[in-house]
Enzyme design. Sequence first.
Site, mmCIF file in Angstrom:
data_model
loop_
_atom_site.group_PDB
_atom_site.id
_atom_site.type_symbol
_atom_site.label_atom_id
_atom_site.label_comp_id
_atom_site.label_asym_id
_atom_site.label_seq_id
_atom_site.Cartn_x
_atom_site.Cartn_y
_atom_site.Cartn_z
ATOM 1 N N ARG A 67 0.842 -1.199 0.000
ATOM 2 C CA ARG A 67 0.000 0.000 0.000
ATOM 3 C C ARG A 67 0.873 1.243 0.000
ATOM 4 N NH1 ARG A 67 -1.835 0.930 4.382
ATOM 5 N NH2 ARG A 67 -1.063 -0.871 5.546
ATOM 6 N N TYR A 195 -1.880 -3.566 -6.677
ATOM 7 C CA TYR A 195 -1.504 -4.320 -5.483
ATOM 8 C C TYR A 195 -2.502 -4.248 -4.339
ATOM 9 C CZ TYR A 195 1.129 -6.785 -2.110
ATOM 10 O OH TYR A 195 1.501 -7.739 -1.210
ATOM 11 N N GLY A 196 -2.820 -5.390 -3.775
ATOM 12 C CA GLY A 196 -3.495 -5.538 -2.484
ATOM 13 C C GLY A 196 -4.468 -4.428 -2.152
ATOM 14 N N LYS A 204 -9.484 -2.505 2.071
ATOM 15 C CA LYS A 204 -9.270 -1.316 2.899
ATOM 16 C C LYS A 204 -10.153 -0.148 2.459
ATOM 17 C CE LYS A 204 -6.643 -3.858 4.929
ATOM 18 N NZ LYS A 204 -5.901 -4.059 6.121
ATOM 19 N N HIS A 224 -10.210 -2.512 11.957
ATOM 20 C CA HIS A 224 -9.108 -3.329 11.417
ATOM 21 C C HIS A 224 -8.788 -4.416 12.440
ATOM 22 C CE1 HIS A 224 -4.719 -3.251 9.652
ATOM 23 N NE2 HIS A 224 -5.440 -4.215 9.121
ATOM 24 N N SER A 246 -0.841 -3.292 10.497
ATOM 25 C CA SER A 246 -0.523 -4.185 9.378
ATOM 26 C C SER A 246 0.763 -4.956 9.651
ATOM 27 C CB SER A 246 -0.363 -3.368 8.094
ATOM 28 O OG SER A 246 -1.560 -2.683 7.831
ATOM 29 N N CYS A 248 1.399 -7.148 11.910
ATOM 30 C CA CYS A 248 1.748 -7.286 13.330
ATOM 31 C C CYS A 248 1.063 -8.482 13.978
ATOM 32 C CB CYS A 248 1.419 -6.005 14.074
ATOM 33 S SG CYS A 248 2.518 -4.645 13.638
ATOM 34 N N ASP A 273 -8.789 -9.917 9.460
ATOM 35 C CA ASP A 273 -8.318 -8.555 9.156
ATOM 36 C C ASP A 273 -9.332 -7.453 9.466
ATOM 37 O OD1 ASP A 273 -6.033 -7.065 8.091
ATOM 38 O OD2 ASP A 273 -7.299 -6.545 6.394
ATOM 39 N N ARG A 364 2.457 -12.166 -0.433
ATOM 40 C CA ARG A 364 1.168 -12.546 0.174
ATOM 41 C C ARG A 364 0.589 -13.806 -0.476
ATOM 42 N NH1 ARG A 364 -1.262 -8.793 4.259
ATOM 43 N NH2 ARG A 364 0.356 -7.222 4.415
ATOM 44 N N ARG A 395 3.909 -3.745 17.544
ATOM 45 C CA ARG A 395 5.299 -4.176 17.719
ATOM 46 C C ARG A 395 6.005 -3.159 18.599
ATOM 47 N NH1 ARG A 395 7.544 -7.767 13.730
ATOM 48 N NH2 ARG A 395 5.778 -8.418 12.443
ATOM 49 N N TYR A 488 3.092 -16.827 18.467
ATOM 50 C CA TYR A 488 2.315 -17.778 17.660
ATOM 51 C C TYR A 488 1.376 -18.631 18.542
ATOM 52 C CZ TYR A 488 5.633 -16.108 14.207
ATOM 53 O OH TYR A 488 6.373 -15.298 13.389
ATOM 54 N N ASN A 491 0.618 -17.895 22.099
ATOM 55 C CA ASN A 491 -0.190 -16.721 22.471
ATOM 56 C C ASN A 491 -1.533 -17.114 23.085
ATOM 57 O OD1 ASN A 491 1.813 -14.965 21.570
ATOM 58 N ND2 ASN A 491 0.942 -14.796 19.505
HETATM 59 P P1 GTP Z 1 -1.809 -7.613 7.624
HETATM 60 O O1 GTP Z 1 -2.334 -8.671 6.720
HETATM 61 O O2 GTP Z 1 -0.818 -6.727 6.968
HETATM 62 O O3 GTP Z 1 -2.891 -6.815 8.282
HETATM 63 O O4 GTP Z 1 -0.925 -8.358 8.767
HETATM 64 P P2 GTP Z 1 -1.335 -9.204 10.062
HETATM 65 O O5 GTP Z 1 -1.601 -8.281 11.208
HETATM 66 O O6 GTP Z 1 -2.391 -10.181 9.740
HETATM 67 O O7 GTP Z 1 0.041 -9.951 10.424
HETATM 68 P P3 GTP Z 1 0.458 -11.488 10.216
HETATM 69 O O8 GTP Z 1 -0.281 -12.407 11.141
HETATM 70 O O9 GTP Z 1 0.408 -11.814 8.783
HETATM 71 O O10 GTP Z 1 1.968 -11.439 10.701
HETATM 72 C C1 GTP Z 1 2.921 -10.574 10.122
HETATM 73 C C2 GTP Z 1 4.315 -11.017 10.479
HETATM 74 O O11 GTP Z 1 4.477 -11.072 11.906
HETATM 75 C C3 GTP Z 1 4.647 -12.402 9.955
HETATM 76 O O12 GTP Z 1 5.954 -12.397 9.431
HETATM 77 C C4 GTP Z 1 4.552 -13.278 11.172
HETATM 78 O O13 GTP Z 1 5.404 -14.397 11.090
HETATM 79 C C5 GTP Z 1 4.939 -12.345 12.313
HETATM 80 N N1 GTP Z 1 4.244 -12.722 13.577
HETATM 81 C C6 GTP Z 1 2.921 -12.978 13.727
HETATM 82 N N2 GTP Z 1 2.623 -13.350 14.995
HETATM 83 C C7 GTP Z 1 3.793 -13.312 15.687
HETATM 84 C C8 GTP Z 1 4.147 -13.595 17.063
HETATM 85 O O14 GTP Z 1 3.325 -13.961 17.899
HETATM 86 N N3 GTP Z 1 5.446 -13.424 17.390
HETATM 87 C C9 GTP Z 1 6.389 -13.022 16.480
HETATM 88 N N4 GTP Z 1 7.655 -12.891 16.892
HETATM 89 N N5 GTP Z 1 6.098 -12.765 15.174
HETATM 90 C C10 GTP Z 1 4.825 -12.905 14.789
HETATM 91 C C1 SPV Z 2 -2.759 -4.370 5.594
HETATM 92 O O1 SPV Z 2 -1.817 -3.714 5.145
HETATM 93 O O2 SPV Z 2 -3.283 -4.117 6.710
HETATM 94 C C2 SPV Z 2 -3.281 -5.525 4.830
HETATM 95 C C3 SPV Z 2 -2.773 -5.750 3.468
HETATM 96 O O3 SPV Z 2 -4.158 -6.230 5.312
HETATM 97 S S1 SPV Z 2 -3.557 -4.743 2.294
HETATM 98 O O4 SPV Z 2 -4.784 -5.397 1.853
HETATM 99 O O5 SPV Z 2 -2.640 -4.576 1.155
HETATM 100 O O6 SPV Z 2 -3.893 -3.463 2.881
HETATM 101 MN MN MN Z 3 -4.528 -5.820 7.509
#
Ligand code: GTP
Ligand code: SPV
Ligand code: MN
Length: 586
Positions: A67, A195-196, A204, A224, A246, A248, A273, A364, A395, A488, A491
């Site tokens: 984005r 893209y996305g 979004k 979100h 995003s 995280c 999401d 993705r 984070r 992971y 949690n």
């Molecule tokens: P968007 O799709 O962008 O909204 O992201 P999201 O919030 O769904 O994040 P996602 O679960 O895809 O994780 C993003 C990154 O963080 C990945 O590389 C994961 O491996 C890492 N990650 C997710 N959960 C954890 C966790 O509990 N600990 C750590 N250290 N890393 C994590």
């Molecule tokens: C985000 O960035 O929070 C996503 C990926 O879920 S996108 O759909 O590209 O915004």
């Molecule tokens: Mn997202």
Amino acid sequence: MATPLESWVEESARLTKPAKIVWCDGSEAENERLTAEMLRDGTFIELNQKTFPNCHLHRSHPNDVARTEQLTFICTRKKEDAGPTNNWMAPADAKEKVRPLFDGSMKGRTMYVVPYILGPEKSPYSKIGVEVTDSAYVATSMRIMSRMGKAALDRLGSSADFVPGLHSLGDLDPSRRFIMHFPEEKLIWSVGSGYGGNALLGKKCFALRIASWMARDQGWMAEHMLILGLEDPSGKVTYMAAAFPSACGKTNLAMMVSALGAQGYRVWTVGDDIAWMHVGSDGMLRAINPEAGFFGVAPGTNAKTNPNVMNAANRNTIYTNVAMTASGEPWWEGIDGAPTDGLINWKGENWTTGSGPAAHPNARYTVPASQSPSLSKNWQDPEGLPISAFIFGGRRARLAPLVYESHDWQHGVFVGATISSETTAAATGAVGVSRRDPMAMLPFCGYNMADYFGHWLAMGPKLKNPPRIFHVNWFRKGADGKFLWPGYGENVRVLKWILDRIENRAGATETPIGCVPTPSSLTLDGLSISRDTLQELLSVDSNDWIAEDQAVGEFFKKFGSSLPPAIAHEQKALADRLSRSTVAAK
Ligand code: GTP
Ligand code: SPV
Ligand code: MN
């Protein structure tokens, strides 16, 4: 007579001048046809059809991989309605600027009309959008991410109640890329990106930016947030929604395989999401997932971190900007197994050690939700599922403890409004820079964020049982720079503590920022973690928090007098609690 939809499609075609118009029905046959066309013109690359049946790889333009927040605008008549955290342009100026980029942009190309439902087909809370696009990749992605095609047209009939979204790839030059939102007329214009979140306009653009505006007007919430159900040993499921910025950890938390499975705690996925939430007739906040698929971050995903997605994304999945092995299988950093000979990077070049990441850090997968073994059997409940807890997070290498609970709704809204996180590859720009991202909505709130805080404050009292509000941090680091918490599937131990708090059986220590677990209130069986590490994870340093609360005060200044007094009050109250606690400690 032409329906409102037909008129708008005609008008869009007059502007963009496509060679032909295809109305998408969402059928299997149509998907096969579009896939074959994309394989022919190179938009899709075939992956190994034996091990990854019906999976394809798409490589987006190297300047179009995430984005672009600096090119994303909220176009309201009055600038204050977009607020200090959004880019703003007056609607007439925005249209004058962008119309020439659409003029003839589909010449010689096909225009796809993509009708879609956001939310369960039969839910009263679902809404209809129609995206017009010259990207077959967008059309096939929308088929996974939403209820796309005939079902949407049937539900719409001749009604004008849909959100139109005009999308064209343009020339993919970032200097001619604009993602424009017109919330007052519920319209989206996006040009110059494939893209996305820039191009799948149901995500979004509609489900968050336009929907957050509608939600404020209509008294509901568009957030979100992931939605999950935590099942306890008696079989009872408690639903929670979590907002992390995003990349995280939303998808991973929503799809986790619980480390406490043997003790009867399981996690069920409702959404990964976005959550749309209404006040139910029972006084509970009821959440639906507007989406039907997961557009998830590939790097870091493996059989340990997210086995459910590894088992879901091996068929009928679109991969974007991952690497490819010599045998035509997708590959990325952090997948099980080292890079093999003949690896092709995300740009289509031979990858060699030291030539940078093989997969783009924001690569993705786009996978149908129905393929996840963790999918809740109630995920399409038309009334939505009752939310008992909100979880905020980000984070934070330092400062924020593993988990804490806010004192009440108003304090919880303050906690959400002060989320801070290091930036990630999900948006272009520097990665790892700390920024405030209230409710993880900084890039997605379609109106003035001060009014958004006000809307949050107003929602709590409308609920008989408002969700309890928590904050988590999986990303705290020790002096060695390593994560203190395994994350992971582990949690779930934090989710269990949250459940135990809701059911009044978990101990907690009062601190100035909120209630932190007593070490014995966390279920840590089977996890090897030292006492010291746990102490560090749960520690709250008042002096550090004094500096944090001052930074929060600085951030809130940008909203001027429109900041709700209750939020300013919470900031001041925290300062007072912190200064009392440092005096007491002396
Ligand atoms: P968007 O799709 O962008 O909204 O992201 P999201 O919030 O769904 O994040 P996602 O679960 O895809 O994780 C993003 C990154 O963080 C990945 O590389 C994961 O491996 C890492 N990650 C997710 N959960 C954890 C966790 O509990 N600990 C750590 N250290 N890393 C994590
Ligand atoms: C985000 O960035 O929070 C996503 C990926 O879920 S996108 O759909 O590209 O915004
Ligand atoms: Mn997202």
